[in-house]
Design a protein around this motif. Structure first.
Motif, PDB file in Angstrom:
ATOM      1  N   SER A  80      37.253  43.268  48.784  1.00  0.00           N
ATOM      2  CA  SER A  80      37.113  41.724  49.864  1.00  0.00           C
ATOM      3  C   SER A  80      35.936  41.016  49.659  1.00  0.00           C
ATOM      4  O   SER A  80      36.232  40.072  50.174  1.00  0.00           O
ATOM      5  N   SER A  81      35.024  41.639  49.938  1.00  0.00           N
ATOM      6  CA  SER A  81      33.633  40.514  49.790  1.00  0.00           C
ATOM      7  C   SER A  81      33.751  40.086  48.688  1.00  0.00           C
ATOM      8  O   SER A  81      32.883  38.893  49.316  1.00  0.00           O
ATOM      9  N   MET A  82      34.170  39.691  47.772  1.00  0.00           N
ATOM     10  CA  MET A  82      34.074  39.225  46.686  1.00  0.00           C
ATOM     11  C   MET A  82      34.757  37.544  46.846  1.00  0.00           C
ATOM     12  O   MET A  82      35.504  37.027  45.979  1.00  0.00           O
ATOM     13  N   TYR A  83      36.122  37.782  47.908  1.00  0.00           N
ATOM     14  CA  TYR A  83      37.032  36.785  48.131  1.00  0.00           C
ATOM     15  C   TYR A  83      36.734  35.115  48.028  1.00  0.00           C
ATOM     16  O   TYR A  83      36.607  34.719  46.870  1.00  0.00           O
ATOM     17  N   GLU A  84      35.442  34.715  48.604  1.00  0.00           N
ATOM     18  CA  GLU A  84      34.770  33.465  48.887  1.00  0.00           C
ATOM     19  C   GLU A  84      34.666  33.178  47.235  1.00  0.00           C
ATOM     20  O   GLU A  84      35.056  32.360  46.759  1.00  0.00           O
ATOM     21  N   HIS A 100      46.234  31.348  48.899  1.00  0.00           N
ATOM     22  CA  HIS A 100      46.617  32.651  50.321  1.00  0.00           C
ATOM     23  C   HIS A 100      46.012  33.429  50.278  1.00  0.00           C
ATOM     24  O   HIS A 100      45.924  34.020  49.784  1.00  0.00           O
ATOM     25  N   TYR A 101      45.500  34.013  50.823  1.00  0.00           N
ATOM     26  CA  TYR A 101      44.629  34.952  51.834  1.00  0.00           C
ATOM     27  C   TYR A 101      45.717  35.882  52.360  1.00  0.00           C
ATOM     28  O   TYR A 101      45.945  35.343  53.838  1.00  0.00           O
ATOM     29  N   THR A 102      45.725  37.011  51.965  1.00  0.00           N
ATOM     30  CA  THR A 102      47.376  37.452  52.881  1.00  0.00           C
ATOM     31  C   THR A 102      46.527  39.008  53.391  1.00  0.00           C
ATOM     32  O   THR A 102      45.784  39.463  53.187  1.00  0.00           O
ATOM     33  N   THR A 103      47.110  39.120  54.152  1.00  0.00           N
ATOM     34  CA  THR A 103      47.326  40.901  54.555  1.00  0.00           C
ATOM     35  C   THR A 103      48.105  41.050  53.494  1.00  0.00           C
ATOM     36  O   THR A 103      49.010  41.077  52.640  1.00  0.00           O
ATOM     37  N   GLY A 104      48.522  42.939  53.291  1.00  0.00           N
ATOM     38  CA  GLY A 104      49.507  43.215  52.647  1.00  0.00           C
ATOM     39  C   GLY A 104      48.890  44.518  51.682  1.00  0.00           C
ATOM     40  O   GLY A 104      47.638  44.169  50.899  1.00  0.00           O
ATOM     41  N   ALA A 105      49.628  43.985  50.295  1.00  0.00           N
ATOM     42  CA  ALA A 105      48.918  45.071  49.159  1.00  0.00           C
ATOM     43  C   ALA A 105      48.204  43.967  48.501  1.00  0.00           C
ATOM     44  O   ALA A 105      47.371  44.160  47.771  1.00  0.00           O
ATOM     45  N   ARG A 121      50.993  32.820  29.840  1.00  0.00           N
ATOM     46  CA  ARG A 121      50.313  34.021  29.413  1.00  0.00           C
ATOM     47  C   ARG A 121      49.184  33.868  29.328  1.00  0.00           C
ATOM     48  O   ARG A 121      47.926  34.446  29.913  1.00  0.00           O
ATOM     49  N   GLU A 122      48.502  32.177  28.587  1.00  0.00           N
ATOM     50  CA  GLU A 122      47.343  32.214  28.790  1.00  0.00           C
ATOM     51  C   GLU A 122      46.613  31.944  30.005  1.00  0.00           C
ATOM     52  O   GLU A 122      46.010  31.546  29.644  1.00  0.00           O
ATOM     53  N   VAL A 123      46.878  31.448  30.733  1.00  0.00           N
ATOM     54  CA  VAL A 123      46.877  30.734  32.148  1.00  0.00           C
ATOM     55  C   VAL A 123      46.358  32.161  32.810  1.00  0.00           C
ATOM     56  O   VAL A 123      45.436  32.479  33.513  1.00  0.00           O
ATOM     57  N   LEU A 124      46.938  33.155  32.596  1.00  0.00           N
ATOM     58  CA  LEU A 124      47.625  34.585  33.162  1.00  0.00           C
ATOM     59  C   LEU A 124      45.382  35.513  32.522  1.00  0.00           C
ATOM     60  O   LEU A 124      44.971  35.984  32.810  1.00  0.00           O
ATOM     61  N   HIS A 125      46.254  35.284  30.860  1.00  0.00           N
ATOM     62  CA  HIS A 125      45.143  36.072  30.364  1.00  0.00           C
ATOM     63  C   HIS A 125      43.584  35.564  29.978  1.00  0.00           C
ATOM     64  O   HIS A 125      42.208  36.049  30.339  1.00  0.00           O
ATOM     65  N   ASP A 126      43.785  34.211  30.147  1.00  0.00           N
ATOM     66  CA  ASP A 126      42.215  33.441  29.604  1.00  0.00           C
ATOM     67  C   ASP A 126      41.346  33.248  30.132  1.00  0.00           C
ATOM     68  O   ASP A 126      40.139  33.060  30.549  1.00  0.00           O
ATOM     69  N   LYS A 127      42.241  32.538  31.789  1.00  0.00           N
ATOM     70  CA  LYS A 127      41.616  32.368  32.882  1.00  0.00           C
ATOM     71  C   LYS A 127      41.452  32.995  34.805  1.00  0.00           C
ATOM     72  O   LYS A 127      40.767  33.354  34.438  1.00  0.00           O
ATOM     73  N   ILE A 128      42.425  33.635  34.962  1.00  0.00           N
ATOM     74  CA  ILE A 128      42.704  34.201  35.962  1.00  0.00           C
ATOM     75  C   ILE A 128      42.050  36.095  35.882  1.00  0.00           C
ATOM     76  O   ILE A 128      40.986  36.206  36.845  1.00  0.00           O
ATOM     77  N   GLN A 129      42.996  36.337  34.683  1.00  0.00           N
ATOM     78  CA  GLN A 129      41.971  37.421  34.605  1.00  0.00           C
ATOM     79  C   GLN A 129      40.877  37.552  34.448  1.00  0.00           C
ATOM     80  O   GLN A 129      40.236  38.764  34.398  1.00  0.00           O
ATOM     81  N   SER A 130      39.901  37.003  33.863  1.00  0.00           N
ATOM     82  CA  SER A 130      38.577  37.181  33.594  1.00  0.00           C
ATOM     83  C   SER A 130      37.469  36.579  34.323  1.00  0.00           C
ATOM     84  O   SER A 130      36.597  36.549  34.098  1.00  0.00           O
ATOM     85  N   VAL A 131      38.367  36.073  35.729  1.00  0.00           N
ATOM     86  CA  VAL A 131      37.359  35.802  37.275  1.00  0.00           C
ATOM     87  C   VAL A 131      37.046  37.101  37.185  1.00  0.00           C
ATOM     88  O   VAL A 131      37.761  37.900  38.128  1.00  0.00           O
ATOM     89  N   VAL A 132      35.618  37.227  37.725  1.00  0.00           N
ATOM     90  CA  VAL A 132      35.013  38.411  37.471  1.00  0.00           C
ATOM     91  C   VAL A 132      35.389  38.545  39.566  1.00  0.00           C
ATOM     92  O   VAL A 132      35.013  37.025  40.214  1.00  0.00           O
ATOM     93  N   GLY A 133      35.837  40.279  40.099  1.00  0.00           N
ATOM     94  CA  GLY A 133      35.948  40.201  40.922  1.00  0.00           C
ATOM     95  C   GLY A 133      37.495  40.393  40.941  1.00  0.00           C
ATOM     96  O   GLY A 133      37.942  41.120  42.190  1.00  0.00           O
ATOM     97  N   ILE A 134      38.036  39.755  39.774  1.00  0.00           N
ATOM     98  CA  ILE A 134      39.832  40.279  40.084  1.00  0.00           C
ATOM     99  C   ILE A 134      39.921  41.554  39.758  1.00  0.00           C
ATOM    100  O   ILE A 134      39.697  41.600  38.424  1.00  0.00           O
ATOM    101  N   GLU A 135      40.533  42.687  40.264  1.00  0.00           N
ATOM    102  CA  GLU A 135      40.955  44.423  39.466  1.00  0.00           C
ATOM    103  C   GLU A 135      41.412  43.846  39.058  1.00  0.00           C
ATOM    104  O   GLU A 135      41.683  44.522  37.485  1.00  0.00           O
TER     105      GLU A 135
END
Length: 154
Positions: A80-84, A100-105, A121-135
């Motif tokens: 969670s410390s990687m949020y910013e 949105h920063y959320t509670t829950g899952a 698929r391109e946005v998810l794979h090439d952009k979002i999922q490549s961000v450091v800190g996203i599990e």
């Protein structure tokens, strides 16, 4: 910026009318709220200065522009410390409309808009999922938006 501005029922009625149609002339709003056009103008200026009103928006039919896929994305962070840092990177992705920063899952919940599933698929794979800190992420594709309205102001 006056954050201590007191909002009354007239202000709420003005905001309610303009949230339904931001292009409505102040004179029309005044007639509906039973005040003068000058009153609407002055009150809107005060609410803008107080940061209550942040501007107006243009409602678009994104599907008519070729954007047919709206998806919601649950994002799990490594820590969670990687949020910013993660948000700073996600902010650079134009397909992300809301975050949105959320509670829950999920740590973060996002709404994204894409042309089609290939673009998604391109946005998810090439952009979002490549961000450091996203599990990892979970994606929910919207099949239909039935309700899109401003909140009821009392």
């Amino acid at each position: 910026m006056d954050r201590n501005l007191k909002i009354d029922n007239i202000d709420l009625k003005i905001l309610s009318e303009l949230s339904k149609n931001a292009k409505l002339p102040y004179t029309d709003v005044a007639n509906r709220v039973f005040v003068s056009g000058g009153t609407v103008h002055v009150r809107m200026q005060k609410m803008e200065q107080a940061g209550i009103v942040k501007g107006s928006t243009l409602a678009l039919d994104y599907s008519a522009l070729g954007y047919d896929v709206t998806a919601f994305l649950g994002i799990y962070l490594e820590k969670s410390s990687m949020y910013e840092d993660v948000v700073a990177e996600l902010q650079k992705i134009p397909e992300i409309l809301n975050l949105h920063y959320t509670t829950g899952a999920y740590s973060i919940f996002a709404r994204i808009l894409c042309r089609d599933t290939k673009h998604l698929r391109e946005v998810l794979h090439d952009k979002i999922q490549s961000v450091v800190g996203i599990e990892r992420t979970e994606t929910f594709i919207s099949l239909e938006e039935r309700i899109d309205r401003p909140p009821l102001l009392y």
